[in-house]
Scaffold this active site. Sequence first.
Site, mmCIF file in Angstrom:
data_model
loop_
_atom_site.group_PDB
_atom_site.id
_atom_site.type_symbol
_atom_site.label_atom_id
_atom_site.label_comp_id
_atom_site.label_asym_id
_atom_site.label_seq_id
_atom_site.Cartn_x
_atom_site.Cartn_y
_atom_site.Cartn_z
ATOM 1 N N ALA A 196 0.842 -1.192 0.000
ATOM 2 C CA ALA A 196 0.000 0.000 0.000
ATOM 3 C C ALA A 196 0.880 1.246 0.000
ATOM 4 O O ALA A 196 1.991 1.230 0.532
ATOM 5 C CB ALA A 196 -0.886 -0.012 1.236
ATOM 6 N N GLY A 220 0.707 -4.849 1.216
ATOM 7 C CA GLY A 220 -0.512 -4.886 0.401
ATOM 8 C C GLY A 220 -0.309 -5.591 -0.929
ATOM 9 O O GLY A 220 -1.264 -6.133 -1.492
ATOM 10 N N GLU A 277 -0.796 -9.069 -0.092
ATOM 11 C CA GLU A 277 -2.215 -9.267 0.260
ATOM 12 C C GLU A 277 -3.071 -9.363 -1.004
ATOM 13 O O GLU A 277 -3.984 -10.183 -1.096
ATOM 14 C CB GLU A 277 -2.694 -8.118 1.155
#
Length: 700
Positions: A63, A102, A105
Amino acid sequence: MSKIVAFEEAGPIGVIRLDNPPVNAINHAVRAGLADAVTLAANRPDIEVLLITSAGNLFSAGADVTEFDRPMQDPTQQMVEDRLERARVPVVAAIHGMALGGGLELAMACHYRVAERNARLGLPEITLGIIPGAGGTQRLPRLIGARAAFDMILSGAPISARDAQLLGLVDEVVEGNLPEGAFQFCRRLIEDGLGPRPTSERTVQTHGFDEAGIAEALRAQSRALKGRTTQTFLLKAIEAARLPFSEGVAVESQLAQQSLATPESQALRHVFFAERECGKVKGITQPTESREIKRVAIIGAGTMGSGIAIAFADAAREVILIDNAEAALARGRGAIQTIYASAIKRGRVTQEMADERMSRIKGSLALADAADADLVIEAVFEDMDLKKQVLSTVDSILPPERLIASNTSTLSVTELGRSTAHPDRVSGLHFFAPAQVTKLLEIVRGAGTSPEALATALKVAKLLKKIPVVAADAFGFIGNRMMLDGYFREAELLLLEGASPMQVDMALEAFGFAMGPQRVSDLSGIDVGTKARIQLFQRESRPDPYFVIADHLTELGRLGQKTGRGFYRYETGGREALPDPEVTKLIEALSAERAIRRREISDQEIVERCILALINVGAMVLDEAIAARASDIDVVWTSGYGFPRHLGGPMFYADALGLGRVAERIRHYHEKLGYYWRPAPFIERLAAERSSFTQWDHRG
Ligand code: 3H9
């Protein structure tokens, strides 16, 4: 369709490609682009598999950390992941380089994962003081089991593609070309009629994730997690993986938000960006102005010289280690062998790698052998005349476009440069022991140092995977100036006022320092500081008491661990610091000579005075433009001096305390203790403006 997420059809394979340089960080535009691409793919009936890939050097660094201080705009990453998981066709992630945070993920929300052989996968959120917040704490346990997931997220360290495959995180490791391998994988899915396989529908294997297992995992990371709190959020999140997925992600989301709001996370994110900012120097652009470094000559085969030689050999550079005495060279060679032997024992390198690296380091007794190096670093004894002599000889034999650096920790680089006919090519490269390990590299810009030499020094840091901080040329530069005039000096005064070395060390270690000041002095050698002060006093003066205890210990031959006695005593061959009544007597006598009244001192006072003294001198260092940014100072102290990273460094910590309060306490101690506590006018100014060091750094 946004430019940073492209969609194209390759027969039955729909390819979604992220292209958000430099690290494919997942920001709002990427999330929106991904959502659009999924919609587009859903409307193409011919598509039988979706493949997610990335451009550039890595799959994704996770992220976008710069968005963390703002509320997340829809679509959130969870929304995108949810849509991917519910896609009617199987979704495959093709991972190259790195899949972090992220990024991983996102890959875990895909139904299958293939990875290039050299790829690394990890959830490093804990290093930023947060927990994975896009399903990582819920999907990873479903893929590799709760215990392995807890271990992996707790350490924050990425794992290899092979290990990921063994754990069940990756379905296939591609040996050759990744796009080709990924396409083949997709075609096999179609041939075998394999459909979507949502990670969220898997059950969690909880073997080993019990009280004993959790305690063991926490113990294994206890050093890295000293004083930290993120692990408690993580534990709760992994426990929630036992719940149905939708409930688990809701718990994770809440805990991720809570972790993000902690002062610890703010501090760690500050250090993350500070470490990336400090390599940027006004007016210096890389790499055009810098020289290629292939061969390095290091003069002086002592501890520093040998460590620097290893650092360059590890970076695949040819090294010539020069000393004027055969015995010194042999000692250096022995030290290098010992260091590599221990690296092999710890599994950090293979015997083959160590042999290859050692073969890159050649020894020599002739200074003339430095003549064909691209860079010469002198690492001889910290003595102005000796260093000048070495540098002027090097200067006379080295072609003028090659660079010369001094590994001085306190001497004037300007003056050293002036001992040569080419001060423009001389800079300071202040390595920190152990030079092959410590991340910090202070780069000292002498008055004569050219922009090209500075650019090359910055490049050297990158080559060695070190964090460079540029300092102007003044006594002690950034780190040692703050240590000597602030932190360690105050620690000594506290000893004269009645605290014991053990009490001072323990109080500062409880604050979060890796090691207290007296233990550090004993480890690095008390005489090192004494010699630096002899050089200092040739340039500047400092009123008494200024390191009277340390200098007496040096006079008595109590040089620290290397002589078995220093601020503490050590049993033969031992490293455990034991209190020594002789030192207590010495300190009491020195207090009495100065009519200092000895008293009980609280741990809280010890910490407050040492840290405020550090901050106060830090503000002077900024005001005198020795450091360009407050955040550079934070990097120096967190990466080179053991200041707790989760407190963000001394200047960030001062901001957190509030500069108004900091200024008030410094004034209080100034009234009580005098000279060394004169408030830095810079702090007074910022405090009066209700500003902070961070705001000052970000001024236009
Ligand atoms: C996360 O994913 C949270 C999720 O769980 C929850 C979501 C809801 N964001 O390091 P470099 C910039 S948390 C924004 O010099 P390298 C960096 O600032 C994230 N920017 O390169 C620099 O900018 P500039 C978890 C980022 O090759 C430039 O990229 N992920 C980010 O030495 C180059 O960086 C991590 O913690 C980011 N995530 O190393 C991984 N990452 O050029 C963090 C980098 O303006 N990143 N930038 O100075 C890294 O560890 C390293 O950057 C990496 C590359 C190893 C990837």
